[in-house]
Design an enzyme around this catalytic site. Structure first.
Site, PDB file in Angstrom:
ATOM      1  CE  LYS A   1      15.767 -26.015  24.991  1.00  7.91           C
ATOM      2  NZ  LYS A   1      14.852 -27.036  25.436  1.00  7.91           N
TER       3      LYS A   1
ATOM      4  CD  GLN B   1      13.848 -29.624  23.022  1.00 10.11           C
ATOM      5  OE1 GLN B   1      14.446 -29.304  23.714  1.00 10.11           O
ATOM      6  NE2 GLN B   1      12.936 -28.638  22.543  1.00 10.11           N
TER       7      GLN B   1
ATOM      8  CG  ASP C   1      12.369 -29.082  30.287  1.00 11.81           C
ATOM      9  OD1 ASP C   1      12.526 -27.909  29.943  1.00 11.81           O
ATOM     10  OD2 ASP C   1      12.529 -29.970  29.496  1.00 11.81           O
TER      11      ASP C   1
HETATM   12  N1  GUN Z   1       9.474 -28.194  23.408  1.00 11.15           N
HETATM   13  C1  GUN Z   1       9.232 -26.927  23.419  1.00 11.15           C
HETATM   14  N2  GUN Z   1       9.555 -26.238  24.399  1.00 11.15           N
HETATM   15  C2  GUN Z   1      10.239 -27.149  25.331  1.00 11.15           C
HETATM   16  C3  GUN Z   1      10.964 -27.294  26.580  1.00 11.15           C
HETATM   17  O1  GUN Z   1      10.974 -26.001  27.278  1.00 11.15           O
HETATM   18  N3  GUN Z   1      11.689 -28.172  26.931  1.00 11.15           N
HETATM   19  C4  GUN Z   1      11.549 -29.211  26.375  1.00 11.15           C
HETATM   20  N4  GUN Z   1      12.274 -30.400  26.941  1.00 11.15           N
HETATM   21  N5  GUN Z   1      10.944 -29.511  25.145  1.00 11.15           N
HETATM   22  C5  GUN Z   1      10.335 -28.504  24.588  1.00 11.15           C
END
Ligand code: GUN
Length: 290
Positions: free
Chosen positions: A49, A93, A116
């Site tokens: 990311k 995350q 998110d």
């Molecule tokens: N863990 C797995 N997918 C995601 C996501 O799209 N965002 C976040 N913050 N954690 C994740």
């Protein structure tokens, strides 16, 4: 013969579009990511990311916290990010260490900065068809279907898996009243009896239950569109590391029956990052919350 849906090709195209739009902004968008602990998969995702931000000109800040971080300290960090006017949006995350309540954390993120799209207010807006941050994986899948002009209207879409971050929002999106959705949706899950009875009727199958190679050829109708959300680590003698990533779909078996199918890796996964950056752009432009 099936068409392989290339997350690489579509994500590259959209990343270029984001880069061009970022270049027109007076202030660069700023995304922060909080990573708690040392989970290797989470580290990989967060690093990807951050790298994608660099590529398109979005400023990024990585907040790394130790596995032992208490819920209170994490909540404090979130309040700081909520108040930091320079940060347009941020993510925490997941998964978090067991001693921290994910729900409490998600509910503390300010909805305007929740790129998110996990906060109950943003999920509520999604359900009500109001402008919101659509969570990254479902949004990525919608963009893939659009790019390949896959007809969804009137089709039967079966989503397998009902997680808060993929299956549930995906089922809502596909049932919406717009040209890129308008599906009849069936949401299947671990307690569904005779799953094949549903998947065999599906024009579009979205597999998001997190079980390696679970979807087999005898579960799929000839000509179906199959979208594989799974990222499962399985032991492998083919790689140096001793494991490889495979989807929820048994690709080799299933692909010949499909009209379109996504590979793993190189499919949906790449699109989730694009979606996050798109949401960050929306946050910077204050398009959802003014
Ligand atoms: N863990 C797995 N997918 C995601 C996501 O799209 N965002 C976040 N913050 N954690 C994740």
């Amino acid at each position: 013969m099936y068409t392989l849906i290339s997350g690489k090709e579509v994500s590259e195209k959209i990343l270029e579009e984001i880069k061009q739009e970022v270049a027109t902004l007076k202030k660069k968008p700023h995304l922060a990511a909080i990573l708690v602990g040392e989970d290797p998969a989470s580290q990989t995702y967060v690093n990807s990311k951050i790298k994608a931000c660099e590529r398109v000109g979005i400023t990024s800040t990585l907040v790394k916290l130790r596995d032992e971080t208490t819920e209170d300290i994490l909540l404090q960090k979130i309040e700081e990010l909520n108040l930091n006017a320079d940060i347009d949006g941020y993510i925490v995350q997941l998964p978090l260490p067991k001693h921290i309540s994910e729900q409490k954390i998600i509910e503390t993120i300010h909805p305007a900065k929740d790129v998110d799209g996990f906060h109950p207010i943003n999920i509520g807006k999604l359900v009500l068809n109001l402008p919101t941050y659509i969570s990254a994986t479902p949004y990525g899948i919608v963009q893939l279907l659009q790019h390949y002009n896959i007809v969804t209207q009137g089709k039967h879409c079966v989503v397998i898996g009902r997680s808060n971050i993929v299956g549930t929002p995906m089922s809502i999106l596909m049932g919406k009243n717009n040209a890129h959705a308008n599906c009849t949706v069936t949401l299947c899950h671990s307690k569904t009896e005779n799953l094949s009875q549903y998947t065999l009727q599906a024009d579009i199958v979205i597999a998001a239950m997190g079980k390696a190679h679970f979807v087999k050829a005898d579960m799929i109708k000839e000509g179906a569109v199959v979208i594989d959300v799974g990222i499962n680590r399985v032991p492998s003698t083919e790689t140096k590391s001793g494991f490889k990533l495979v989807g929820d779909v048994d690709f080799i078996q299933v692909a010949p029956k499909c009209s379109y199918i996504t590979p793993v890796p190189g499919g949906v996964g790449l699109m989730t990052i694009v979606s996050l950056l798109k949401n960050t752009l929306l946050a910077a432009k204050k398009e959802i919350y003014s």
